[in-house]
Structure formats: structure tokens, C-alpha cells
Design an enzyme around this catalytic site. Structure first.
Site, PDB file in Angstrom:
ATOM      1  CE  LYS A  16      13.690  -0.959 -11.435  1.00 40.68           C
ATOM      2  NZ  LYS A  16      13.983   0.317 -10.971  1.00 40.68           N
ATOM      3  CG  ASN A  17      16.990  -0.805  -8.504  1.00 36.20           C
ATOM      4  OD1 ASN A  17      16.449  -0.114  -9.495  1.00 36.20           O
ATOM      5  ND2 ASN A  17      16.741  -1.101  -7.439  1.00 36.20           N
TER       6      ASN A  17
HETATM    7  C1  UD1 Z   1      16.273   2.653  -4.611  1.00 35.66           C
HETATM    8  C2  UD1 Z   1      15.809   1.779  -5.642  1.00 35.66           C
HETATM    9  C3  UD1 Z   1      14.474   1.195  -5.197  1.00 35.66           C
HETATM   10  C4  UD1 Z   1      14.565   0.710  -3.953  1.00 35.66           C
HETATM   11  C5  UD1 Z   1      15.091   1.937  -2.807  1.00 35.66           C
HETATM   12  C6  UD1 Z   1      15.210   1.396  -1.444  1.00 35.66           C
HETATM   13  C7  UD1 Z   1      17.003   2.540  -7.798  1.00 35.66           C
HETATM   14  C8  UD1 Z   1      16.687   3.012  -9.132  1.00 35.66           C
HETATM   15  N1  UD1 Z   1      15.700   2.331  -6.927  1.00 35.66           N
HETATM   16  O1  UD1 Z   1      15.322   3.969  -4.768  1.00 35.66           O
HETATM   17  O2  UD1 Z   1      14.178   0.242  -6.205  1.00 35.66           O
HETATM   18  O3  UD1 Z   1      13.052   0.315  -3.418  1.00 35.66           O
HETATM   19  O4  UD1 Z   1      16.422   2.424  -3.494  1.00 35.66           O
HETATM   20  O5  UD1 Z   1      16.176   0.148  -1.476  1.00 35.66           O
HETATM   21  O6  UD1 Z   1      17.890   2.228  -7.307  1.00 35.66           O
HETATM   22  N2  UD1 Z   1      14.437   9.607   1.310  1.00 35.66           N
HETATM   23  C9  UD1 Z   1      14.395  10.826   1.659  1.00 35.66           C
HETATM   24  N3  UD1 Z   1      14.973  11.837   1.228  1.00 35.66           N
HETATM   25  C10 UD1 Z   1      15.882  11.850   0.158  1.00 35.66           C
HETATM   26  C11 UD1 Z   1      15.942  10.537  -0.278  1.00 35.66           C
HETATM   27  C12 UD1 Z   1      15.123   9.444   0.100  1.00 35.66           C
HETATM   28  O7  UD1 Z   1      13.576  11.110   2.855  1.00 35.66           O
HETATM   29  O8  UD1 Z   1      16.708  12.809  -0.162  1.00 35.66           O
HETATM   30  C13 UD1 Z   1      13.588   8.565   1.805  1.00 35.66           C
HETATM   31  C14 UD1 Z   1      12.811   7.842   0.810  1.00 35.66           C
HETATM   32  O9  UD1 Z   1      11.434   8.658   0.737  1.00 35.66           O
HETATM   33  C15 UD1 Z   1      12.406   6.433   1.258  1.00 35.66           C
HETATM   34  C16 UD1 Z   1      14.030   6.053   1.754  1.00 35.66           C
HETATM   35  O10 UD1 Z   1      14.510   7.283   2.094  1.00 35.66           O
HETATM   36  O11 UD1 Z   1      11.598   6.492   2.388  1.00 35.66           O
HETATM   37  C17 UD1 Z   1      14.797   5.388   1.084  1.00 35.66           C
HETATM   38  O12 UD1 Z   1      14.824   5.911  -0.500  1.00 35.66           O
HETATM   39  P1  UD1 Z   1      16.201   5.890  -1.165  1.00 35.66           P
HETATM   40  O13 UD1 Z   1      17.121   4.613  -0.763  1.00 35.66           O
HETATM   41  O14 UD1 Z   1      16.625   7.096  -1.567  1.00 35.66           O
HETATM   42  O15 UD1 Z   1      15.604   4.805  -2.555  1.00 35.66           O
HETATM   43  P2  UD1 Z   1      15.787   5.064  -4.117  1.00 35.66           P
HETATM   44  O16 UD1 Z   1      17.087   5.834  -4.370  1.00 35.66           O
HETATM   45  O17 UD1 Z   1      14.978   6.218  -4.527  1.00 35.66           O
END
Ligand code: UD1
Length: 417
Positions: free
Chosen positions: A22-23
Site C-alpha cells: 500500500k505504502n
Molecule cells: C508513512 C506511512 C505510515 C507509516 C509512517 C512511518 C504511507 C502512506 N504511510 O506515513 O504507514 O506509519 O510513514 O513509517 O506511506 N512528522 C512531522 N512533520 C511532518 C511530517 C511528519 O512532525 O511534516 C512526524 C509525524 O507526526 C510522525 C513522524 O514524523 O511522528 C513520522 O511521520 P512520517 O514518516 O511523515 O509518516 P507518514 O509519511 O505520514
């Protein structure tokens, strides 16, 4: 409202072909917007999130059809650069369309994804990076309106944390931006490598995907290609957990053990034998399960946050106390109440779950709280004595392709009603 009815306690045995990730599928579907001509994405899983991504592509004027196990996207002439609010809410990761719309149309507007069931999900890193690439962003009534008056240009971008979504959005915006983009402290998840492989197949020039530093040299245009979506690591981890929890033996075909080492380590420490094949993995449950050393969820190659909920289930059945510390998301233990209702002994202490075993799980009426939490309840139901009725399974359908059919084929007693 659909639900699963599961009669647990059956050993799972046989072979499962692991679905596409999915991801990986979601960002690649969004990347297809950047390309002229047709993209064929093989091994594309049938998931509600994939359907939502296709509907978003349709709303942008692209054609997206699902044929057998492939998705075929034609983005020759997009007509819009705005994701309708309903679709934005349907799939929170629709934020990855931001980089793609900017890359293709130089403008976009879309709703703020907001918080979700895992806790707040900020996008500050995405926005700061895009601003460095020449994007102007203003927020009006919860809608982000983005323009790039002078066009997108390359930039040096250091991510304060290796966000998967931010790395993907930057790549999508950078592949056709003017000049070079360098991302440091980029996410290293295999799904980033898969996205880069697809984009490079379309003519992009990305180097270093899978490493902390990624370099992108902008190109004038991209042309769609045929790409096979990588196997889903988290679905693999779920079937491993199901085999361990039911004392079964499963051969997982079409998967990639190398991307799962941190998870396999835990299963081996628990007492399961994991045999790594060329593109398969066989897990032998059936031995008495043991508690494991502390697990901390971390960005790749650390233990994936998405796997912590399902791994909790065999740990409930293991002898001794195990601790899982969640460091990535702030609210990722919402499945624990349901597991406790099913007989688990789990205590939440701050950001850690303390799991004591062995317990005997029993069936109960429980509701899925989120995608991976729901998968954990499903895994627990397979191991539990008696009947479990699992409701709110729309969460599970976001990430698992026909799980009841897959599980029935290896001996589970599960029906969707
Ligand atoms: C993706 C995955 C999700 C997985 C996650 C971590 C997809 C569609 N989803 O989510 O399944 O659980 O990676 O492996 O691929 N953060 C910030 N600011 C930002 C962006 C992120 O503070 O601008 C923080 C988030 O709140 C979180 C952490 O960074 O605590 C990791 O998030 P991120 O790696 O961005 O996860 P997603 O891309 O949302």
C-alpha cells in the site's frame, strides 16, 4: 456495516502470496500524475485507499483503471489541480498528491489532512521543503493554496526528521524542477526506493534513494512506464504474527525478507524459525513463544511502527514480559483495549506497552480502531478460543487485500458479513 466473524484457535498452514505494498502503491499512483502517456503498475493491491487514489486521479482529469492485478493510469492531459475535500478526508495520505500536482501543474489546492487516529499528523516539513523549492503556500479556511510563480527550482533540503511522506513529496516536486535537489536526512524506507525506481523508469534522475542523502536532477518531462509494486512488508509481518500466534507454518511467497530484518529478529527471538528464501519467507510457529528484549519503533531500518500492533499479539502468548516503546507516533496503542478485552495482559506506561504472558486469548466483540490496530485484533481473533466479531473493518480494508480469502486459504475460519 461489514464485519468479520472469526472462530479462532486454528493453526494456519500453507502458502500465501503477499500483496503489493500500500505504502508504495499510493505514492506511485500519485507520481503517475507527473507522466505523459500510460503507466502500468503491476501487483497493485485492491484496497480502499488505492480506490481513493484512483478517484483523486480521476478528479484531476486522468484516467485510472484497475485491470486484473494492475492499475493503468493515463495522465496525458490533467484538467484540475485541486483535490476535492471529500476525497482528501477519505484518504489522509492524499497529501502526497501535493508534490505531484505542483510538479505537473505548478499549482495546487487541497485540504489540510489534519490529525488522525495515530495522533496529530503535521505536514510542516512538507511545506517548509516545498517553500524552499519556490512554492508559495497560503492557508484559507483550511485549504492550502499553493503556487510556484517562478516555477519550481531545486534546493538543498535537510529534514529535521526522516519523514516518509515529506521525502516523497519532495521527490515528486523535484523530478521536474529546474536544477538539482539534495535531500539530507531523507527517509530510507524501501517504499522510497520503489517510488524512485518507478520515477527513474519514467525518465527521472534520482540517485541515492534508500540512503540518507538523495540527489535529484530535474528533467523537462517524464513518460509513463511499467513498474511492479514491491511486496508489502507490513502485510508480511501480519501473516508472520498470525502464524506465530496460531502455532502454524506459513510460506509467504513473493515477499522480500531483506526489508524485514528488524521484524524477523523479533520473531526469531520469540522462538519462531524463519527461513529466508530468494523471494519467499517461511515461518515455523509451534514452539513455545518467549518474551523478547525491549522493542523500540524507529524509522527504517529500525523496527517499523506499522508492525508494532500485530507483533503485540504473539507477545501476549509468549512466556514473560516484553516492552514495546512507540517513538514515531504519539497515539498508537488504541488497539490495546480490545486485546485486553480478549484476555491480553497489557499495560500502557507513557509511550510504552508492557505485555505479560502467556495468556489464553478468548473471542469477544471488538471494533477496529485503525488500520494496523484492526489487523492486530484480527490476528488475536485467529489465535483466540471461541468466536470474535470484529466490526469497523473498513479500517482493515484500507491496507489488506481480501484478508478473509487469504486467511481462509490457509485454514482460518473467518467470514465477512
Ligand atoms: C508513512 C506511512 C505510515 C507509516 C509512517 C512511518 C504511507 C502512506 N504511510 O506515513 O504507514 O506509519 O510513514 O513509517 O506511506 N512528522 C512531522 N512533520 C511532518 C511530517 C511528519 O512532525 O511534516 C512526524 C509525524 O507526526 C510522525 C513522524 O514524523 O511522528 C513520522 O511521520 P512520517 O514518516 O511523515 O509518516 P507518514 O509519511 O505520514
Amino acid at each position: 456495516m461489514q464485519r468479520f466473524v472469526i472462530h479462532g484457535g486454528k493453526r494456519l498452514e500453507g502458502e500465501i502470496t503477499v500483496q503489493g505494498a500500500k505504502n508504495s502503491a499510493l505514492p506511485i499512483l500519485s507520481a503517475a500524475l507527473l507522466c505523459k502517456g500510460e503507466s502500468v503498475l503491476e501487483n497493485c493491491p485492491r484496497l480502499s485507499d488505492v480506490y481513493a487514489a484512483c478517484r483523486i486521479l480521476g478528479s484531476l482529469g486522468c484516467r485510472c483503471r484497475l485491470e486484473g492485478t494492475s492499475a493503468v493510469i493515463c495522465a496525458d492531459a490533467p484538467t484540475a489541480a485541486a483535490v476535492p475535500e471529500g476525497l482528501m478526508q477519505e484518504m489522509r495520505s492524499s497529501i502526497i498528491f501535493m508534490g505531484a500536482m505542483l510538479g505537473r501543474m505548478g499549482t495546487c489546492s487541497l485540504g489540510y489532512p489534519g490529525g488522525c487516529e495515530l495522533g496529530p499528523r503535521p505536514i510542516d516539513l512538507h511545506l517548509a521543503a516545498l517553500r524552499r523549492m519556490g512554492v508559495r503556500i497560503r492557508e484559507e479556511d483550511g485549504i492550502l493554496r499553493c503556487t510556484a510563480p517562478g516555477g519550481l527550482h531545486g534546493a538543498r533540503i535537510h529534514l529535521a526528521l526522516p519523514s516518509v511522506g515529506a521525502t516523497e513529496n519532495i521527490l515528486l516536486a523535484a523530478v521536474m524542477a529546474k536544477g538539482e535537489t539534495v535531500i539530507t536526512n531523507a527517509a530510507r524506507e524501501p517504499e522510497i526506493m520503489d517510488l524512485a525506481a518507478y520515477l527513474n523508469g519514467c525518465g527521472a534522475r534520482i540517485e541515492g534513494a534508500g540512503c540518507s542523502t538523495i540527489r535529484v536532477e530535474g528533467v523537462p518531462s517524464l513518460t509513463g512506464c511499467t513498474h511492479r509494486i514491491m511486496p508489502d512488508r507490513i502485510v508480511t509481518a501480519t501473516w508472520l504474527a498470525a502464524a506465530a500466534a496460531t502455532g502454524g507454518r506459513l510460506r509467504l511467497a513473493g515477499t522480500d525478507a531483506a526489508s524485514l530484518e528488524s521484524v524477523l529478529d523479533v520473531f526469531e527471538e520469540m522462538g519462531c524459525r524463519c527461513k529466508r528464501g530468494q523471494d519467499s519467507l517461511t515461518v515455523y510457529g509451534g514452539c513455545p513463544l518467549r518474551a523478547v528484549r525491549d522493542i523500540r519503533t524507529m524509522p527504517y531500518p529500525g523496527f517499523p511502527t506499522d508492525a508494532q500492533a500485530v507483533v503485540t499479539v504473539p507477545l501476549c502468548l509468549a512466556d514473560g514480559a516484553s516492552v514495546i516503546e512507540e517513538t514515531v507516533f504519539s497515539d498508537r496503542f488504541r488497539h490495546v483495549d480490545a486485546l485486553v478485552k480478549m484476555g491480553a495482559d497489557i499495560r500502557i506506561v507513557g509511550r510504552a506497552a508492557v505485555i505479560r504472558g502467556p495468556v489464553t486469548l478468548h473471542g469477544a466483540q471488538v471494533a477496529a480502531t485503525d488500520l494496523r490496530g484492526g489487523a492486530a485484533m484480527l490476528t488475536a481473533a485467529l489465535a483466540a478460543q471461541g468466536e470474535t466479531v470484529l466490526t469497523d473493518i473498513r479500517h482493515i480494508d484500507r491496507g489488506y487485500d481480501s484478508p478473509e480469502q487469504v486467511l481462509r486459504s490457509v485454514g482460518a475460519d473467518i467470514v465477512r458479513i
